[in-house]
Design an enzyme around this catalytic site. Sequence first.
Site, mmCIF file in Angstrom:
data_model
loop_
_atom_site.group_PDB
_atom_site.id
_atom_site.type_symbol
_atom_site.label_atom_id
_atom_site.label_comp_id
_atom_site.label_asym_id
_atom_site.label_seq_id
_atom_site.Cartn_x
_atom_site.Cartn_y
_atom_site.Cartn_z
ATOM 1 N N ASN A 1 0.783 -1.150 -0.015
ATOM 2 C CA ASN A 1 -0.093 -0.305 0.142
ATOM 3 C C ASN A 1 0.906 1.474 0.047
ATOM 4 O O ASN A 1 0.169 2.285 -0.405
ATOM 5 C CB ASN A 1 -0.945 0.016 1.205
ATOM 6 C CG ASN A 1 -0.365 -0.279 2.447
ATOM 7 O OD1 ASN A 1 0.705 -0.494 2.578
ATOM 8 N ND2 ASN A 1 -1.018 0.161 3.553
ATOM 9 N N GLU B 1 5.130 -3.657 12.429
ATOM 10 C CA GLU B 1 4.192 -2.543 12.018
ATOM 11 C C GLU B 1 3.059 -3.275 11.740
ATOM 12 O O GLU B 1 3.234 -3.479 10.115
ATOM 13 C CB GLU B 1 4.810 -1.345 11.206
ATOM 14 C CG GLU B 1 3.802 -0.081 11.314
ATOM 15 C CD GLU B 1 2.695 0.017 10.402
ATOM 16 O OE1 GLU B 1 1.530 -0.334 10.543
ATOM 17 O OE2 GLU B 1 2.986 0.295 9.534
ATOM 18 N N CYS C 1 -2.872 1.123 7.086
ATOM 19 C CA CYS C 1 -3.160 0.930 8.479
ATOM 20 C C CYS C 1 -3.663 1.985 9.444
ATOM 21 O O CYS C 1 -4.066 1.765 10.506
ATOM 22 C CB CYS C 1 -2.023 0.098 9.088
ATOM 23 S SG CYS C 1 -0.509 1.134 8.887
ATOM 24 N N GLU D 1 9.466 3.089 13.886
ATOM 25 C CA GLU D 1 10.093 3.529 12.887
ATOM 26 C C GLU D 1 10.078 5.100 12.591
ATOM 27 O O GLU D 1 9.157 5.759 13.155
ATOM 28 C CB GLU D 1 9.685 3.065 11.585
ATOM 29 C CG GLU D 1 9.648 1.262 11.623
ATOM 30 C CD GLU D 1 9.146 0.749 10.111
ATOM 31 O OE1 GLU D 1 9.875 -0.140 9.616
ATOM 32 O OE2 GLU D 1 8.022 0.831 10.049
#
Length: 498
Positions: A172, A271, A305, A479
Amino acid sequence: MTQSTSQATHHSASQPDRESAAIASVPTGLYAGGRWSTTARTMPVHDPSTSEVLTEVADAGPEEAAATLDAAAAAQAGWAATPPRERSEILARAYRLMVEEAERLALIMTLEMGKPLAEARGEVAYAAEFFRWFAEEAVRIDGGYMTAPAGDSRFLVAREPVGPCLLITPWNFPLAMGTRKIGPALAAGCTSVIKPASHTPLSILALAEVLERAGVPDGVVNVVTTSRSNDVMTPLILDPRSRKLSFTGSTEVGKSLLELAAKTVMRTSMELGGNAPFLVFADADLDAAVEGALAAKMRNIGQACTAANRILVQDTVAEEFAERLTRRMAELPLGRGVEDGVVVGPLINAGAVDKVTELVGDAVGRGARVRLGGERIDRPGHFYPATVLTGVPAEAELCSTEIFGPVAAISTFETEEEAVAIANDTPYGLVSYLFTTDLARGFRVSHALEAGMVGLNRGVVSNPAAPFGGVKESGVGREGGFSGIDEFLETKYISVGL
């Protein structure tokens, strides 16, 4: 209300030539040790807006993929010994090259993933910023020195690269999720093998060529593309030379990878999935809240997300908010991402359209009202229209499942306590959003929400200078930001006798 499905103005007749040239500029092989090679099999890359094949890329098997880890392991000692300033300058050159080639990289991304070209340009800029940020962090890796409490020795604390890393990226955000992992790995002195999603390998393949021109030494960054992720990645994860695994994707796959990584006690960053609540209180600036919801819901056609999955509005303003949001979403043009002005591009594949259709049908069957959209579109490609549902009951499946599509699901609440309880009633905790003009409430609710990130009067939270990550089943580690490089460093304590 009927959504506008008018097609945005097409580019000039030379646009197909530009698309073909962009795809032709991408290497399509296995990249190991600074060399591109073919594999016994290839796999197609499709344009989700037409279902047509764009090109074929390497489809590596386990033995072919092993060459990438061999190269990363062989290059590790040399790259770890490279001066931090040199690593920094390579990352800075990569940043500049990405900025210079932004239009080509954006077009490649739009063609393979479908997101509107304007969003793809934004992602290229965002992706490049990770290289600039970690170029600056490469020369700031610190350590420590102290006297032992007894005074008879000294403690030295050094921070060293963790070693060869396996980086797995999603479809994505195919470029930004690559730079968000590669950037800190390079800055810390780690070599890597990166495996992009099979739906969108071209962005990472193009990035590898950019890194090569930026001066990344042979074997420091390697790329394996495959349609057989489990067969290819399992032996690489179990190989004791692999010391770090960074994954972005679903919670289900993340859990399986954590089990594998446990076998060698490998460092991990995960993640994973989300189920973001978007809270609108009665005292909110409704115009700002609507625009925030639009940004949080429609970024990447809802395939994120961080997307607002559950829009929870205080009952006294729920109808007004729904009307305003419906009007705004009805204005969004739908079409191929390469067309001017398009906001609603295609979903990634037919399965994604089926999933959204089923989730909407389930919600409607349980009493939700369709205010906009709600039915799949009969046209080539994988399209689903911008959709607004109101009165969505808590038992609707989409309240507990990532929608990953352009569906705004609106429910109501009465009190602050109820809003927080509903928001936290999920195993996920990636991001939450809230809109209020009451500063005290803003801070109070922000701290009460069980999420790794909170957007307070903001519909977008991602920033390379901020720590990105979640709690509960949404992930492990962070991150970006100052903590992003920590994930790629080990702490070594040296006791010095006097």
